[in-house]
Design an enzyme around this catalytic site. Structure first.
Site: not given
Ligand code: NAD
Ligand code: UDP
Length: 319
Positions: A150, A152, A191
């Site tokens: 994510y 990079e 999350r």
């Protein structure tokens, strides 16, 4: 304007579709539903300002008709390996959406002479050594760590966006979004906000991964959307942080959720479950957003959670 929004069926994309159609723009939503949900757009069916293209942005994009503005939001976005739809479980799709998807959407921007806005992230700062994070900070990222697909991909997306701006003169913008929450977050997203609210509403203890001393700064979705629309209308080409600078530890955050929901089941600290490369502290420095956009958040954490908890109750069949 005719506005293309990639990732339109997701949490943030669908709120952007609402805001921009309401402002009278013609919005073309694009999504392949890999992590998005058609329900997020169902209320826009029949709206003359809205149309939809089912498409994977990692493949060549064709949009019939004129496009004036592109908002590139398509990407899996959850860091949690326990979520089947988080980026650790969709590593190649995540890298392709950030790399090929950004290349393809920038290609549309050149072909159409359209303005372009990239949804980047506070994750480009990695586990930051500077606090709070200013846009000038280069970040602290492990290129092969568990979050690297994510981080990079988004760092590549920023570099490509600046290359198209500097080399091809494309009129671009980059927003670095910090943790945002609100209605339409996916329940199985993994999350912390959906996990804690659902655990609390079920009367279960909230599970903290790590010691709970790690911090985040949570922004309510309506504040974020206002920041995005202001950045769209600005002529700022360098990255801008948008987020709420009110920093809280995950432990304090869990206590707030338990208080607001009346959950008596408490908290379980799972010190051995700390996620790999979990950023220890995260707080945006929003000086640039204040100066350039005249923007700052207006919704407190308690207010925002009070607007979010009823959404989860409804989705869980409790309201
Ligand atoms: P989300 O998962 O709800 O939305 C992402 C959307 O993109 C989904 O509808 C998904 O189906 C779509 N998508 C993914 N890959 C695609 C592809 N190849 N082709 C077409 N559509 C594709 O997540 P979100 O929270 O709404 O995040 C939206 C954007 O904002 C992402 O780029 C994310 O990196 C960024 N962001 C979000 C946050 C946050 O706190 N929510 C923070 C920082 C950055
Ligand atoms: N977290 C937690 N319990 C959960 C989900 C997340 O303690 O059920 C922690 C997670 O380890 C991280 C923080 O909460 O330290 C925020 O995680 P989230 O997945 O929301 O997003 P991130 O900011 O890490 O991208």
């Amino acid at each position: 304007m005719n506005i293309l929004i990639t990732g339109a069926a997701g949490f943030l994309g669908s709120h952007l579709c609402d805001k921009l159609t309401a402002l009278g723009h013609q919005v073309i939503g694009m999504d392949n539903f890999i992590t998005g949900n058609p329900e997020n757009l169902a209320h826009l069916a029949g709206n003359p300002n809205f149309s939809f293209i089912h498409h994977d942005v990692s493949n060549f994009i064709f949009v019939p008709g004129k496009v004036d503005f592109i908002l590139h939001f398509a990407s899996p976005a959850s860091p949690n390996p326990a979520s089947p739809l988080g980026y650790p479980n969709l590593p190649i799709q995540t890298m392709k959406a950030g790399a090929l998807g950004t290349h393809n959407t920038l290609g549309v921007a050149i072909a159409q002479s359209a303005r372009f806005l990239l949804a980047s992230t506070s994750e480009i700062y990695g586990d930051p050594l500077e606090h709070p994070q200013k846009e000038t900070y280069w970040g602290h990222v492990d290129p092969i760590g568990s979050r690297s697909v994510y981080d990079e991909a988004k760092r590549f997306a920023e570099a490509l966006t600046m290359a198209y701006h500097r080399f091809h003169g494309v009129n671009t913008r980059i927003i670095r979004i910090f943790n945002t929450y609100g209605p339409r977050m996916r329940l199985d997203d993994g999350r912390v906000v959906p996990n804690f609210i659902q655990q609390a509403l079920r009367g279960e203890p909230l599970t903290i991964y790590g010691d709970g001393l790690q911090t985040r700064s949570f922004c309510f979705v309506s504040d974020l959307i206002e920041g995005i629309t202001r950045l769209m209308m600005s002529e700022e080409h360098m990255p801008v942080n948008i987020g709420n600078p009110a920093e809280t530890s995950i432990l304090e955050f869990a206590q707030t959720i338990n208080r607001l929901t009346g959950n008596k089941a408490g908290i379980v600290i799972k010190a051995d479950k700390r996620l790999g490369d979990d950023p220890q502290r995260r707080q945006p420095d929003i000086t640039r957003a204040r100066q350039i956009l005249g923007w700052e958040p207006t919704i407190s954490l308690e207010e925002g959670l009070s607007l979010t908890i009823p959404y989860f109750k409804q989705k869980m069949g409790m309201a």
